[in-house]
Write a protein that holds these residues in place. Structure first.
Motif, PDB file in Angstrom:
ATOM      1  N   TYR A  57     -12.553 -31.594   8.717  1.00  0.00           N
ATOM      2  CA  TYR A  57     -12.978 -30.338   8.081  1.00  0.00           C
ATOM      3  C   TYR A  57     -13.887 -29.535   9.012  1.00  0.00           C
ATOM      4  CZ  TYR A  57     -15.770 -27.402   4.876  1.00  0.00           C
ATOM      5  OH  TYR A  57     -16.429 -26.358   4.275  1.00  0.00           O
ATOM      6  N   ILE A  58     -14.884 -30.187   9.559  1.00  0.00           N
ATOM      7  CA  ILE A  58     -15.854 -29.495  10.399  1.00  0.00           C
ATOM      8  C   ILE A  58     -15.182 -28.916  11.644  1.00  0.00           C
ATOM      9  CG2 ILE A  58     -17.983 -29.763  11.749  1.00  0.00           C
ATOM     10  CD1 ILE A  58     -18.422 -29.803   8.736  1.00  0.00           C
ATOM     11  N   ASP A  59     -14.126 -29.581  12.133  1.00  0.00           N
ATOM     12  CA  ASP A  59     -13.423 -29.064  13.307  1.00  0.00           C
ATOM     13  C   ASP A  59     -12.717 -27.746  13.015  1.00  0.00           C
ATOM     14  OD1 ASP A  59     -14.083 -30.750  15.377  1.00  0.00           O
ATOM     15  OD2 ASP A  59     -12.515 -32.210  14.936  1.00  0.00           O
ATOM     16  N   TYR A  60     -12.239 -27.571  11.799  1.00  0.00           N
ATOM     17  CA  TYR A  60     -11.673 -26.260  11.459  1.00  0.00           C
ATOM     18  C   TYR A  60     -12.758 -25.181  11.483  1.00  0.00           C
ATOM     19  CZ  TYR A  60      -6.883 -27.593  10.285  1.00  0.00           C
ATOM     20  OH  TYR A  60      -5.572 -28.001  10.346  1.00  0.00           O
ATOM     21  N   ALA A  61     -13.953 -25.560  11.071  1.00  0.00           N
ATOM     22  CA  ALA A  61     -15.072 -24.613  11.153  1.00  0.00           C
ATOM     23  C   ALA A  61     -15.374 -24.273  12.609  1.00  0.00           C
ATOM     24  CB  ALA A  61     -16.305 -25.201  10.473  1.00  0.00           C
ATOM     25  N   TRP A  62     -15.314 -25.292  13.488  1.00  0.00           N
ATOM     26  CA  TRP A  62     -15.523 -25.017  14.918  1.00  0.00           C
ATOM     27  C   TRP A  62     -14.436 -24.085  15.456  1.00  0.00           C
ATOM     28  CZ3 TRP A  62     -12.278 -26.546  19.058  1.00  0.00           C
ATOM     29  CH2 TRP A  62     -12.767 -26.207  20.321  1.00  0.00           C
ATOM     30  N   SER A  68     -22.679 -25.310   1.753  1.00  0.00           N
ATOM     31  CA  SER A  68     -22.915 -26.116   0.551  1.00  0.00           C
ATOM     32  C   SER A  68     -22.498 -27.560   0.774  1.00  0.00           C
ATOM     33  CB  SER A  68     -22.139 -25.512  -0.626  1.00  0.00           C
ATOM     34  OG  SER A  68     -22.247 -26.345  -1.765  1.00  0.00           O
ATOM     35  N   PHE A  69     -21.363 -27.747   1.437  1.00  0.00           N
ATOM     36  CA  PHE A  69     -20.869 -29.102   1.742  1.00  0.00           C
ATOM     37  C   PHE A  69     -21.870 -29.846   2.615  1.00  0.00           C
ATOM     38  CE2 PHE A  69     -18.711 -32.016   4.619  1.00  0.00           C
ATOM     39  CZ  PHE A  69     -17.946 -32.779   3.763  1.00  0.00           C
ATOM     40  N   ILE A  70     -22.345 -29.196   3.688  1.00  0.00           N
ATOM     41  CA  ILE A  70     -23.281 -29.859   4.598  1.00  0.00           C
ATOM     42  C   ILE A  70     -24.582 -30.201   3.870  1.00  0.00           C
ATOM     43  CG2 ILE A  70     -24.608 -29.598   6.726  1.00  0.00           C
ATOM     44  CD1 ILE A  70     -22.393 -27.671   7.706  1.00  0.00           C
ATOM     45  N   ALA A  71     -25.072 -29.249   3.081  1.00  0.00           N
ATOM     46  CA  ALA A  71     -26.337 -29.473   2.369  1.00  0.00           C
ATOM     47  C   ALA A  71     -26.208 -30.574   1.333  1.00  0.00           C
ATOM     48  CB  ALA A  71     -26.791 -28.172   1.701  1.00  0.00           C
ATOM     49  N   THR A  72     -25.051 -30.637   0.686  1.00  0.00           N
ATOM     50  CA  THR A  72     -24.862 -31.599  -0.403  1.00  0.00           C
ATOM     51  C   THR A  72     -24.576 -33.007   0.117  1.00  0.00           C
ATOM     52  OG1 THR A  72     -23.981 -29.836  -1.802  1.00  0.00           O
ATOM     53  CG2 THR A  72     -23.510 -32.106  -2.469  1.00  0.00           C
ATOM     54  N   TYR A  73     -23.741 -33.101   1.139  1.00  0.00           N
ATOM     55  CA  TYR A  73     -23.231 -34.414   1.526  1.00  0.00           C
ATOM     56  C   TYR A  73     -23.726 -34.920   2.885  1.00  0.00           C
ATOM     57  CZ  TYR A  73     -19.913 -33.543  -2.269  1.00  0.00           C
ATOM     58  OH  TYR A  73     -19.348 -33.281  -3.493  1.00  0.00           O
ATOM     59  N   ILE A  74     -24.136 -34.034   3.801  1.00  0.00           N
ATOM     60  CA  ILE A  74     -24.431 -34.464   5.170  1.00  0.00           C
ATOM     61  C   ILE A  74     -25.937 -34.501   5.427  1.00  0.00           C
ATOM     62  CG2 ILE A  74     -23.992 -34.026   7.619  1.00  0.00           C
ATOM     63  CD1 ILE A  74     -21.467 -34.613   6.034  1.00  0.00           C
ATOM     64  N   GLU A  75     -26.589 -33.389   5.313  1.00  0.00           N
ATOM     65  CA  GLU A  75     -28.005 -33.280   5.678  1.00  0.00           C
ATOM     66  C   GLU A  75     -28.847 -34.322   4.930  1.00  0.00           C
ATOM     67  OE1 GLU A  75     -31.588 -31.414   7.354  1.00  0.00           O
ATOM     68  OE2 GLU A  75     -29.482 -31.662   7.914  1.00  0.00           O
ATOM     69  N   GLY A  76     -29.530 -35.176   5.724  1.00  0.00           N
ATOM     70  CA  GLY A  76     -30.421 -36.185   5.159  1.00  0.00           C
ATOM     71  C   GLY A  76     -29.739 -37.465   4.729  1.00  0.00           C
ATOM     72  N   THR A  77     -28.429 -37.599   4.918  1.00  0.00           N
ATOM     73  CA  THR A  77     -27.707 -38.787   4.471  1.00  0.00           C
ATOM     74  C   THR A  77     -27.804 -39.899   5.512  1.00  0.00           C
ATOM     75  OG1 THR A  77     -26.148 -37.445   3.201  1.00  0.00           O
ATOM     76  CG2 THR A  77     -25.454 -39.681   3.752  1.00  0.00           C
ATOM     77  N   GLN A  78     -28.225 -41.063   5.049  1.00  0.00           N
ATOM     78  CA  GLN A  78     -28.305 -42.225   5.927  1.00  0.00           C
ATOM     79  C   GLN A  78     -26.899 -42.816   6.151  1.00  0.00           C
ATOM     80  OE1 GLN A  78     -30.969 -44.879   3.848  1.00  0.00           O
ATOM     81  NE2 GLN A  78     -32.808 -43.825   4.570  1.00  0.00           N
ATOM     82  N   ALA A 121     -12.314 -34.282   2.030  1.00  0.00           N
ATOM     83  CA  ALA A 121     -13.560 -34.930   2.432  1.00  0.00           C
ATOM     84  C   ALA A 121     -14.467 -35.175   1.238  1.00  0.00           C
ATOM     85  CB  ALA A 121     -14.274 -34.069   3.477  1.00  0.00           C
ATOM     86  N   VAL A 122     -14.584 -34.191   0.341  1.00  0.00           N
ATOM     87  CA  VAL A 122     -15.401 -34.357  -0.862  1.00  0.00           C
ATOM     88  C   VAL A 122     -14.885 -35.519  -1.691  1.00  0.00           C
ATOM     89  CG1 VAL A 122     -16.003 -33.298  -3.074  1.00  0.00           C
ATOM     90  CG2 VAL A 122     -16.180 -31.964  -0.960  1.00  0.00           C
ATOM     91  N   GLN A 123     -13.571 -35.607  -1.845  1.00  0.00           N
ATOM     92  CA  GLN A 123     -12.972 -36.689  -2.634  1.00  0.00           C
ATOM     93  C   GLN A 123     -13.329 -38.054  -2.056  1.00  0.00           C
ATOM     94  OE1 GLN A 123      -8.684 -36.538  -2.749  1.00  0.00           O
ATOM     95  NE2 GLN A 123      -8.504 -38.501  -3.772  1.00  0.00           N
ATOM     96  N   ILE A 124     -13.197 -38.198  -0.737  1.00  0.00           N
ATOM     97  CA  ILE A 124     -13.482 -39.484  -0.099  1.00  0.00           C
ATOM     98  C   ILE A 124     -14.959 -39.835  -0.217  1.00  0.00           C
ATOM     99  CG2 ILE A 124     -13.498 -40.717   2.110  1.00  0.00           C
ATOM    100  CD1 ILE A 124     -10.723 -40.406   0.931  1.00  0.00           C
ATOM    101  N   ILE A 125     -15.839 -38.858  -0.008  1.00  0.00           N
ATOM    102  CA  ILE A 125     -17.283 -39.131  -0.092  1.00  0.00           C
ATOM    103  C   ILE A 125     -17.663 -39.551  -1.504  1.00  0.00           C
ATOM    104  CG2 ILE A 125     -19.583 -38.105   0.092  1.00  0.00           C
ATOM    105  CD1 ILE A 125     -18.417 -36.274   2.282  1.00  0.00           C
TER     106      ILE A 125
END
Length: 956
Positions: free
Chosen positions: A388-393, A417-427, A365-369
């Motif tokens: 990725y997130i589904d494995y966390a679930w 760290s992944f959520i804070a870096t790439y998800i939270e606040g991303t349009q 996921a990091v690579q694609i983003i």
């Protein structure tokens, strides 16, 4: 059914034992209701055109003559008719090679045992001259001794048509081994085998079309006949697997048309297919599905007991990594691991594997983003993030996300760290409250927000992601929601994901209270055909083999419908889920059966304790399904984000006369809104099915109106129905500007609807209509009316009008798809289609032909109308179009009548077509009469003021 209106009954195992023996042969018995029968036609069998054989049941004779006692000689016997002195059931309830239809003709040992006590006569009509080989299917029943079948193995047949029986036939050799049959060591006793006789029967040119007599006599009692075949193929395989490694070829030959006089009864009787399934049929399907589930759990138990748990888990992980839309493997593995009744001993290994696979998914996921410059705006980025997130679930469900182990701590640190870096606040998805238009990729993105909100529901972390999900959830459950306009998108992506969200969060009550989600669930159930196959519209999905079409709404539809039952307790949803599941478990010709994919979460989703599920008696089979769109946003083609100012718009017209899998079903797609819709399909018959066979169902998902079975207006500059623009599939990129330049209208806005509806008008008739005050062009109006009958006959009235203000130059008409694989014969106004395969949720009866014959005809045309069969030179498919059309003239209105007729008897089509009457009362009102039987005509009427009508009228 009794007096109870309940649609669910809970049966004890004893009740199963009582019901099931009645299943076999029931459908055949239902078809045998009176329809042009009588002593003169009982047992008359007609060779179909282009068929090289006549096949029939031995018990369906024309006449039996008793020469001595009232019951001496041959008698028809059913399952468990009696118990022989030898101790055998005649006929046995269970047999490896059972009697077709659960009946046979027995030289009855209960009465006088001398030979030639009765003569049985069959009447045959051949349409092809030649030398025919006779085959018969028989079994032996010992009448008392134990030494051999020497006194039970033969009968007499006539050497020629029209002669008396004089030739002895019989054998004691079975077809499943090389060991002679013996009552004790190798019994037949209800095992029916095929045999070929070394004798020819000649049909001359002078015999063709005449009724020929064929007779047999009883010889040795205990001999039983099941079926007989006369074939031009003298080398049909009669041996079974145990003898030559494969099955026989005779069982594949359906019985020839019986009880029908040639050139009179062309169409099926109204009761040829049932209206509703019997209790026995429903129970049998439920038991077969339960056996599949049980076999799956048995496999798991055996593998686990053998120490192969790691192998099982590996298999699940492989599927989890391959599934991009639905998550059946993930859900099932978690359910099996967390439930104490299954495999909680797997937990440590599953946790370890989820941590390992989750890390690999994170890196991907990091690579694609990062390759996307940090953007998350499409499925390219959302899919690996969701994975990725589904494995966390999964770890959350296993209570392993917050445990104090080095592996768990590291996993969670990297997750946050992944959520804070790439998800939270991303349009555009995760920066604030998010509202959707219903597009499935937006729902995918919100699935990520849903899972993060769940994992951190008790934390202050990630407030913007939570805000996005909260707004989205309010949007789809309360404000407005409608899904992508194609069957498998609803079933496997957006709507499916929303149901999954509800389960994860425990928000089922929100779904139950949502009119929007209930509307989608009900539409999803109603657009599965009577046969259990999905209907098609928009960007549909199908498998095609040799012209045969099998449509699919994807593998997640049963889960969705079972969830519908779980949430709203509507038995129809569970009934359809099971029928759909059974349908795709069948192989249909060369189209393979689907393998079982377990989807077991939540616990009890299959509702295995609920049996004999059927539609409520008040459940109607014909209806207009519902859809909404914005009144103002996106030019009315989509819902606005968080839209509460929406309007009801046309969706689908569904016509059917029964819930039985063999009952007819037709769908006409009128919808033009939401993603994946076919905006130019406004009056076409997308699906037409009878007895499990498609007739004129359109092929693939081309988006233009001239590639569907409907009303179509074409510029006169081009040969009807062709037009020189590049064809495009629904929602695929295309040259819309070229289309508008050539055609002169925009398919998204070229139509204005006046009214539409669908309803039952009689037990045997359904009616649907759609009326446009603008159809493609200004000044053009069109109205389609359809009556579908229970025997599959569909009568279509299409009225096209050019108003006084019309000034264009167009031909207006109607067209039907003709696939070359099935085109058998043509006339000046008709086409005969042959060999459309029946596809059902069970193995079709041997007694029926495997394929369906269908006549498509324009029986009457108004002055100036041209009828032709032609190709569309710009159609990407290899097919033709039967069309009727005429130039539009300002102020003129005309009506075209067309018929789709499934045929019982495909002989002498010209005579049938000439016998169809069309009485025109004015420009719009018409009465159509179709030959039904010797005594009756089918009459269908269309009246502008009174609507449509149907009745059977006397020929007198």
């Amino acid at each position: 059914m009794g007096d109870s209106i309940s649609t669910l009954r809970y049966l004890t195992p004893i009740f199963f034992l009582i019901l099931l023996p009645c299943i076999f042969g029931q459908a055949l018995a239902e078809e045998a209701d009176d329809f042009d029968k009588g002593t003169s036609t009982q047992g008359t069998f007609v060779q179909g055109i282009d068929e090289s054989y006549i096949a029939f049941e031995a018990e369906d004779y024309h006449l039996i003559t008793r020469h001595h006692g009232e019951n001496d000689g041959f008698n028809v016997v059913d399952i468990n008719e009696f118990n022989s002195e030898f101790g055998s059931d005649v006929l046995p309830e269970s047999s490896e090679f059972p009697a077709s239809g659960g009946r046979a003709l027995l030289a009855d040992m209960r009465y006088n045992t001398n030979e030639k006590r009765s003569t049985v006569e069959y009447q045959l009509v051949f349409n092809t001259p030649g030398t025919y080989q006779m085959y018969f299917r028989s079994s032996l029943f010992e009448r008392g001794g134990t030494d051999s079948y020497g006194g039970e193995d033969s009968f007499y047949v006539a050497s020629s048509f029209g002669e008396e029986p004089d030739k002895k036939l019989g054998t004691r050799m079975p077809q499943d081994s090389d060991i002679e049959s013996n009552p004790v060591t190798n019994p037949q006793e209800g095992k029916f085998f095929w045999y070929r006789i070394n004798h020819n029967f000649v049909v001359t040119e002078q015999d063709v079309g005449k009724t020929l007599s064929f007779k047999i006599q009883d010889r040795e009692k205990g001999f039983a006949l099941d079926r007989l075949v006369f074939s031009l193929n003298h080398k049909l395989d009669v041996e079974e697997v145990g003898k030559d490694g494969d099955g026989n070829e005779l069982d594949k030959l359906g019985n020839s048309v019986g009880n029908v006089a040639p050139k009179t009864s062309y169409v099926f009787p109204m009761n040829y297919v049932p209206y509703r399934e019997s209790d026995n049929e429903i129970i049998l399907r439920e038991r077969e599905l339960q056996a599949v589930y049980d076999e799956y759990f048995s496999y798991l138990e055996k593998q686990n007991s053998a120490g192969n748990a790691s192998h099982i888990i590996d298999g699940f992980i492989t599927k989890i990594n391959a599934q991009g839309d639905a998550k059946s493997a993930l859900r099932t593995l978690i359910m099996l691991t967390i439930e104490a009744a299954y495999y909680p001993e797997w937990k440590d290994e599953v946790i370890r594997r989820f941590q390992q696979e989750g890390e690999l998914a994170r890196l991907r996921a990091v690579q694609i983003i990062e390759e996307s410059d940090g953007k998350i705006n499409d499925l390219k980025q959302v899919t690996p993030i969701r994975h990725y997130i589904d494995y966390a679930w999964g770890l959350y469900e296993l209570n392993a996300l917050d445990i104090d182990t080095p592996e768990a701590v590291t996993f969670k640190e990297k997750l946050e760290s992944f959520i804070a870096t790439y998800i939270e606040g991303t349009q555009p998805y995760y920066d604030n409250a998010y509202y959707t238009t219903g597009y499935n990729k937006e729902v995918f993105a919100m699935d990520v927000a849903s899972t993060i909100s769940l994992l951190y529901q008790d934390s202050l972390l990630f407030p913007k992601v939570k805000e996005a999900f909260d707004a989205f959830w309010q949007n789809v459950t309360q404000m407005s929601y409608d899904g992508d306009n194609s069957p498998h998108y609803d079933a496997n992506t957006g709507f499916h994901i929303i149901l999954n969200m509800a389960l994860r969060h425990g928000l089922e009550a929100d779904v139950i209270d949502s009119e929007h989600l209930l509307r989608m669930m009900d539409r999803m159930a109603r657009t599965v055909m009577s046969s259990g196959q999905s209907a098609k519209w928009g960007k549909s999905m199908e498998t095609i083999s040799a012209g045969q079409i099998r449509i699919s709404a994807g593998g997640s539809l049963p889960w969705d419908l079972k969830m519908g039952y779980r949430l709203w307790q509507n038995p129809y949803y569970l009934y359809v889920a099971r029928k759909y599941e059974a349908f795709y478990r069948q192989q249909h010709g060369k189209i393979a059966a689907k393998t079982y994919e377990a989807d077991l979460w939540p616990l009890g989703i299959d509702a295995s304790d609920v049996v004999l599920v059927e539609p409520a008696p008040v459940d109607i089979t014909s209806r207009a399904t519902q859809r909404i769109t914005s009144c103002c946003e996106y030019n009315g083609l989509l819902l606005g984000r968080g839209d509460t100012n929406y309007v009801d718009v046309q969706d689908k017209l569904v016509l059917s006369t029964g819930h039985h899998p063999r009952a007819p079903y037709m769908l006409m797609d009128l919808s033009y809104t939401q993603h994946k819709s076919a905006k130019d399909h406004r009056s076409g018959i997308d699906v037409h099915n009878y007895n499990g066979a498609h007739t004129v169902t359109r092929k693939k998902r081309w988006s233009e109106a001239n590639k569907n079975n409907g009303i179509y207006i074409n510029p006169t500059a081009f040969s009807y129905p062709s037009a020189p623009y590049p064809s495009k599939e629904v929602s695929a990129p295309g040259d819309i500007e070229r289309f508008k330049q050539v055609m002169g209208y925009d398919p998204a806005h070229g139509y204005t609807i006046e009214g539409y509806g669908a309803m039952g008008i009689a037990k045997d008739a359904a009616y649907g209509y759609v009326d446009y005050r603008r159809y493609q062009y200004n000044g053009v109006e069109a109205k389609r009316q359809i009556v579908m009958l229970h025997n599959g006959i569909t009568v279509v009235s299409d009225t096209i009008a050019a108003t006084t203000t019309y000034w264009g130059s167009h031909n207006g008409g109607v067209l039907y798809q003709i696939l070359p694989e099935f085109k058998s014969d043509i006339g000046e106004n008709w086409v005969l289609l042959r060999g459309q395969q029946r596809m059902l949720p069970f193995t079709p009866m041997v007694a029926e032909k495997a394929g369906l014959d269908t006549l498509v005809v324009f029986p009457s045309a108004s002055e100036g109308t041209k009828v032709k069969l032609t190709t569309n030179s710009f159609d990407p498919e290899q097919r033709e179009w039967l069309s009727a059309y005429k130039p539009l003239q300002a102020g003129e209105r005309f009506t075209l009548i067309s018929l789709v007729i499934p045929l019982l008897n495909a002989n002498n089509i010209t005579s049938l077509v000439r016998s169809i009457e069309v009485e025109r009362h004015n420009e719009t009102d018409t009465t159509v009469r179709i030959p039904y039987s010797k005594q009756q005509l089918i009459q269908v009427s269309f009246n502008e003021q009174q609507g449509a009508g149907y009745e059977l009228i006397s020929t007198q």
